[in-house]
Every structure is written in structure tokens, then in C-alpha cells.
Design an enzyme around this catalytic site. Structure first.
Site, short mmCIF file in Angstrom:
data_model
loop_
_atom_site.label_atom_id
_atom_site.label_comp_id
_atom_site.label_asym_id
_atom_site.label_seq_id
_atom_site.Cartn_x
_atom_site.Cartn_y
_atom_site.Cartn_z
N CYS A 30 7.46 1.50 -28.81
CA CYS A 30 8.72 2.08 -28.31
C CYS A 30 8.88 3.52 -28.75
CB CYS A 30 9.90 1.25 -28.80
SG CYS A 30 9.94 1.09 -30.59
N GLU A 49 18.01 -2.45 -29.48
CA GLU A 49 16.93 -1.47 -29.69
C GLU A 49 16.13 -1.45 -28.39
OE1 GLU A 49 14.85 -2.17 -33.36
OE2 GLU A 49 16.64 -1.65 -34.50
N LYS A 107 13.93 -16.13 -30.17
CA LYS A 107 13.26 -16.31 -28.88
C LYS A 107 12.20 -15.23 -28.80
CE LYS A 107 12.85 -15.39 -24.95
NZ LYS A 107 11.56 -14.88 -24.47
N GLU A 125 10.15 5.28 -18.35
CA GLU A 125 9.30 4.72 -19.38
C GLU A 125 8.16 3.95 -18.72
OE1 GLU A 125 10.55 1.23 -21.70
OE2 GLU A 125 9.96 2.31 -23.50
P1 NAD Z 1 11.68 -7.14 -22.17
O1 NAD Z 1 13.03 -6.56 -22.12
O2 NAD Z 1 11.00 -7.45 -20.90
O3 NAD Z 1 11.70 -8.52 -22.97
C1 NAD Z 1 12.17 -8.61 -24.30
C2 NAD Z 1 12.63 -10.03 -24.58
O4 NAD Z 1 13.79 -10.30 -23.81
C3 NAD Z 1 11.62 -11.10 -24.22
O5 NAD Z 1 11.64 -12.08 -25.23
C4 NAD Z 1 12.16 -11.64 -22.91
O6 NAD Z 1 11.80 -12.97 -22.66
C5 NAD Z 1 13.65 -11.53 -23.15
N1 NAD Z 1 14.48 -11.50 -21.95
C6 NAD Z 1 14.20 -10.96 -20.74
N2 NAD Z 1 15.26 -11.08 -19.91
C7 NAD Z 1 16.24 -11.69 -20.61
C8 NAD Z 1 17.56 -12.11 -20.29
N3 NAD Z 1 18.10 -11.89 -19.10
N4 NAD Z 1 18.28 -12.73 -21.25
C9 NAD Z 1 17.76 -12.96 -22.47
N5 NAD Z 1 16.51 -12.60 -22.82
C10 NAD Z 1 15.76 -11.97 -21.91
O7 NAD Z 1 10.83 -6.16 -23.08
P2 NAD Z 1 9.25 -6.23 -23.36
O8 NAD Z 1 8.55 -5.90 -22.10
O9 NAD Z 1 8.95 -7.49 -24.08
O10 NAD Z 1 9.06 -5.04 -24.41
C11 NAD Z 1 8.84 -3.71 -24.04
C12 NAD Z 1 10.13 -2.92 -24.08
O11 NAD Z 1 10.72 -3.00 -25.37
C13 NAD Z 1 9.96 -1.45 -23.81
O12 NAD Z 1 10.99 -0.99 -22.99
C14 NAD Z 1 10.09 -0.82 -25.20
O13 NAD Z 1 10.50 0.52 -25.22
C15 NAD Z 1 11.10 -1.71 -25.82
N6 NAD Z 1 11.04 -1.66 -27.28
C16 NAD Z 1 12.03 -1.01 -27.98
C17 NAD Z 1 11.97 -0.93 -29.36
C18 NAD Z 1 13.04 -0.21 -30.16
O14 NAD Z 1 13.04 -0.36 -31.36
N7 NAD Z 1 13.92 0.55 -29.55
C19 NAD Z 1 10.89 -1.51 -30.03
C20 NAD Z 1 9.89 -2.16 -29.29
C21 NAD Z 1 9.98 -2.23 -27.91
#
Ligand code: NAD
Length: 487
Positions: free
Chosen positions: A289, A255, A179, A391
Site C-alpha cells: 500500500c 487503512e 476475516k 491505484e
Molecule cells: P480488498 O478491499 O479487495 O479486500 C480486503 C478485504 O475486504 C478482503 O478480506 C475482502 O474479502 C474483504 N471485503 C471485500 N468486500 C467486502 C465487503 N463488501 N464487506 C466486507 N468485507 C469485504 O483489498 P485487497 O485487494 O485484499 O488489498 C489490496 C488493497 O489494500 C489495495 O487497495 C491497497 O492499497 C490496500 N492496502 C492498504 C493498506 C494501508 O495500510 N492503507 C495496507 C495494505 C493494503
């Protein structure tokens, strides 16, 4: 005609039965890129069923060597279609071509090769044990795939972070339902064409598009036939997914977010520390991230460091991805820009000194519709400020002076997150000492973002659970089964 982005299920590109779509717009100029089909329960069911069936098809009967060879072919095909992947990633994210061609696409391909090699070369454990009758027994462990793995991805490094999960999942013999983020659906779909081209059996790699709650994300993570969930994204979303996974006792790999510190000691090589900090704060418009949002600088060099960091921020030219002198792209969306700008406002309201940026740049013509933002550097806020604690995920940082090593370590660790840190010093003993004391999953000394894909990667505290990379990925993507033979 408007382009459509479709699901990829059981080796075929399909539309949503409901006909429901959502818009994918360019962060550069807000132009419509495509209408994306939104999966309902029917499409998620079909994708999970295809993935489950594929475990018992030709994929499940392949040897590790055959699978590895196929993953090499996937990587080579991505490379052969490099320009297409690059164009798709750049269109969805607005990031500079110089960045995506250097990091996103090559790493997206490399992730398949690295894990194809890893699975071939990792031994399992063996124990010989005595028994009362003196004959003894032998124990050995075999690794078996977990089954159907749900892969939920963010938008900041779409192909790279997706293949970082799909590569090891497939190398270990699992099947996946991906997804991708609703903001960046294109490269995940394009990868479906690659899978078909190189002969990956139908159902092994599936993609469903949509959002989180009450959409594809929720339907997938609560699905009974999903055996494990691997997630990269915000900490809050990770918590929601862990709740969704709990009733089914599904394995999860998380992550999550960060509020990463950089510590610059007065004995650091100023040029090295600046170059790394400029990258770690502003690369990908601050949407990494592992990026730095808190900088701690030893007092004797504080003023000079802040001045030079501010100058570097002011010199970053925003522009179209393909232009050679573009140094920074836009944020992913207007919605995300609103969030980042709310912190820019908070910083001003709380009395920060704005060293650079702090607003929205004036962009000409069509670009004025994009989600541009100024690279920003602040000083003068207390450590209790939301700007310093939460963040932001934008091209910004707060710089605080410190006087002793102990103080720097204490400030760096004073956060609920624990993903990454950078330490700049030419004192070898101090580098080891401080590096070992920082509560993070990865600590760079005199660099940033240098990644050996064999090493453990992940977060501590609220930045994640589990480690991926090299053999550590195998821990998540396989079950270890012990066989005990009485002799
Ligand atoms: P997000 O959590 O908003 O979304 C990530 C994914 O989760 C998307 O595909 C979204 O549609 C899905 N999603 C959202 N709610 C959900 C639910 N209730 N159930 C299932 N899926 C759901 O994150 P984002 O805004 O896309 O990315 C940015 C974030 O990701 C930042 O917090 C960043 O730090 C983090 N990040 C972490 C790493 C790491 O390796 N630790 C790497 C990259 C990004």
C-alpha cells in the site's frame, strides 16, 4: 489428499455447516493449496457469540500485566514456529522467502510485543475542577475495551497486517473475529493453534473465511454484536464497509489505497534515491500500500534516473520463492494480473514510452501457469492518464520530469489519495519544507518503508480514516470513560 483450511471459532477448528468451500491456489504455478471452508451466517454468528461471551470470561478478568504476558507468549510461539508460518505465507502469496522471512513473519510476531508494551505504559488524563461549594471535584479517564472487534484484512502482507490490528485489539482487552483475505487464509488459521498453545481463552481470537459481499465479510460487518470494525484494503471496499457500519453506529478504522509519489531532486544522492525507489516500486511485486507508483524527477537528472530505474527493473529476476537469486514473485492471482495488465495496455494505448517491461515474462515449465508479470517503467503520459491517477497495485511506475520545487509538490498532491510519499534530497531545509507540505500520512526522506511501530500510521484524503501504531492504536481499540468524583 487435498488440505482443508478451517474456521477457528471458540478455540476449535470447525468446518462450514453448509460444507461450502472455495479453492486457494498458488500464484506461483496455480496448483491447489487447499480447499477453504466458506463461512455462512451460522459460522459468523457463532464466532461473534464466542467473542462476545469471552469478554465476560477469564479474558475479561485478566490484568493488563497478565494479558501483556500472554501476548509476549503469542509472539514467542510464532517465532518458535517461524518456518511453518513462513512456508504458509510464501505458499499463499508466492513472495520470495528472502522478503517474507525478513518482513512478514518477524513483524507479525513483533506486533504483539509492541502493543503489549504500549498498553502498560500509557497514562490517561486527570483534571481537578472547582465547584461552587468550594470542595472541588476530580476527573480521571479509564480506558475500557471496545468489545468485539471485526478485523478485515487484505492479501498483500497477510500476517503482518492482520496482527497489526489483532495485537493492539487484544492488548486493550477486546476480543476479535478475523476475516482474512480469501486469497491468503492460511496464517490467520495457523495463529489459532498458537492462541490455544499459549492458553489464550477460547473465543478471544476467532477466524472465519470467505469473501466480501454476500459472504463472511458482509455478514461480519453488518452483525449487530460487532462493536467496531478495523479494515485494511481498497478504498472502494472501505466505503462499502462504512455503509455497512452506519446503521449500527459502529466505530471504523480505515487503512485504504494509495497512489503514492516519490520526488527526486537533482541534489539527491542518486544511489540512495535509486535504491529506495527500486524497493518502493517493485517490492512484493508492487503490492504494498505504501509503494510508489508516481515518480517525479528534477529535469537535470531525469534521463539518467529513468535509465537506471529501467535497468534495475529489467534485472529483477522472477523465480521460485526459495531460490536465492529470485528478486520478484508473481502477483497474487490471475484475476489481479488481468487488472494490472489492463493498465499496461492502457499505458501503451495512450502512447507511453515503455522504458522497461510492459508484459508477461516467459516462465518455464510449471511456472508458466503462475500469475507472473514484468516490472515496468513508463514515461511520457499526461498527469490526467488513468495510469497516473488510479491505484494499479502492481510492479510499475510512471516517471515525470519537473522543474521547480513548487511544481513537484503540486504534482505529488494532485490526487484523491494521501497515504505515503518519499522525497530524495540532500538539502536539509528543502527536506523539511517539502515533507511538511505533502498531503500524506507518512513521508519518508531519503528512504522508504522505515517503520517505527510507535509512530502514527494511516492515510489522509481517500487513503483512510484514523491512525494506528503506538498510543494511536489505543484511541481506536479502547473507549475512554471519564469518572467525575465530587469531593
Ligand atoms: P480488498 O478491499 O479487495 O479486500 C480486503 C478485504 O475486504 C478482503 O478480506 C475482502 O474479502 C474483504 N471485503 C471485500 N468486500 C467486502 C465487503 N463488501 N464487506 C466486507 N468485507 C469485504 O483489498 P485487497 O485487494 O485484499 O488489498 C489490496 C488493497 O489494500 C489495495 O487497495 C491497497 O492499497 C490496500 N492496502 C492498504 C493498506 C494501508 O495500510 N492503507 C495496507 C495494505 C493494503
Amino acid at each position: 489428499m487435498t488440505k482443508e483450511t478451517l474456521h477457528f471459532i471458540n478455540g476449535e477448528f470447525v468446518r462450514s455447516a453448509s460444507g461450502k468451500t472455495f479453492e486457494n491456489r498458488s500464484p506461483i504455478d496455480n496448483k491447489l493449496i487447499a480447499k477453504v471452508h466458506e463461512a455462512g451466517r451460522a459460522e459468523v454468528d457463532a464466532a461473534v457469540r464466542a467473542a462476545k461471551d469471552a469478554l465476560n470470561g477469564p479474558w475479561g478478568r485478566m490484568t493488563v500485566e497478565e494479558r501483556s504476558k500472554m501476548l509476549y507468549a503469542v509472539a514467542d510461539e510464532i517465532t518458535a514456529r517461524f518456518d511453518e508460518f513462513l512456508a504458509a505465507e510464501v505458499a499463499d502469496t508466492g513472495k520470495p522467502v528472502s522478503l517474507a522471512s525478513h518482513i512478514d513473519i518477524p513483524r507479525g510476531a513483533a506486533n504483539f510485543k509492541v502493543f503489549a508494551d504500549t498498553v502498560k505504559n500509557v497514562a490517561t488524563e486527570f483534571f481537578q475542577m472547582p465547584t461552587p461549594d468550594g470542595a472541588g471535584a476530580l476527573n480521571y479517564a479509564v480506558r475500557v475495551p471496545k468489545g468485539v472487534v471485526a478485523v478485515i484484512c487484505p492479501w498483500n502482507l497477510p500476517l503482518l497486517l492482520m496482527t497489526w490490528k489483532v495485537g493492539p485489539a487484544l492488548a486493550c482487552g477486546n476480543t476479535v473475529v478475523v476475516k482474512p483475505s480469501e486469497e491468503t487464509p492460511t496464517t490467520a488459521a495457523l495463529l489459532g493453534e498458537v492462541m490455544n498453545k499459549v492458553g489464550v481463552p477460547p473465543g478471544v481470537y476467532n477466524v472465519v473465511h470467505g469473501f466480501g459481499p454476500d459472504s463472511a465479510g458482509e455478514f461480519l460487518t453488518t452483525h449487530d454484536d460487532v462493536d467496531a470494525i478495523t479494515f485494511t484494503g481498497e478504498t472502494r471496499t472501505g466505503a462499502a464497509i462504512m455503509k455497512a457500519a452506519a446503521p449500527g453506529i459502529k466505530a471504523t478504522s480505515m487503512e485504504l489505497g494509495g497512489k503514492n509519489p516519490a520526488i527526486v531532486f537533482a541534489d539527491a544522492d542518486m544511489n540512495v534515491a535509486l535504491e529506495a525507489t527500486v524497493r518502493s516500486v517493485f517490492a512484493n511485486c508492487g503490492q504494498v500500500c505504501l509503494g510508489t507508483e508516481r515518480v517525479y524527477v528534477e529535469r537535470p537528472i531525469f534521463d539518467e534516473f529513468v535509465r537506471r530505474l529501467g535497468d534495475a527493473a529489467k534485472a529483477m529476476k522472477p523465480g521460485r520463492p526459495e531460490e536465492k537469486d529470485t528478486k520478484i514473485g508473481p502477483l497474487i492471482s490471475h484475476e489481479h494480473r488481468d487488472k494490472v495488465l489492463s493498465y499496461y495496455k492502457k499505458a501503451k494505448d495512450e502512447g507511453a514510452t515503455v522504458v522497461a517491461g510492459g508484459g508477461v515474462p516467459r516462465m518455464a515449465g510449471e511456472l508458466a501457469e503462475g500469475s507472473w508479470i514484468e516490472p515496468t517503467v513508463w514515461t511520457g503520459l499526461p498527469e490526467t492518464s488513468a495510469v497516473v491517477r488510479e491505484e494499479i497495485f502492481g510492479p510499475c511506475c510512471h516517471v515525470t520530469p519537473f522543474d521547480t520545487e513548487e511544481e513537484a509538490i503540486r504534482l505529488a498532491n494532485d490526487t484523491k489519495y494521501g497515504l505515503a510519499a518519499a522525497v530524495h534530497t540532500t538539502n536539509l531545509a528543502r527536506a523539511h519544507r517539502v515533507g511538511a507540505k505533502l498531503e500524506v500520512g507518512i513521508c519518508w526522506i531519503n528512504s522508504w518503508f522505515l517503520r517505527d511501530l510507535r509512530t502514527p500510521f494511516g492515510g489522509t484524503k481517500q487513503s483512510g480514516i484514523g491512525r494506528e501504531g503506538g498510543v494511536h492504536s489505543l484511541e481506536f481499540y479502547t473507549e475512554l470513560r471519564n469518572v467525575c468524583i465530587k469531593l
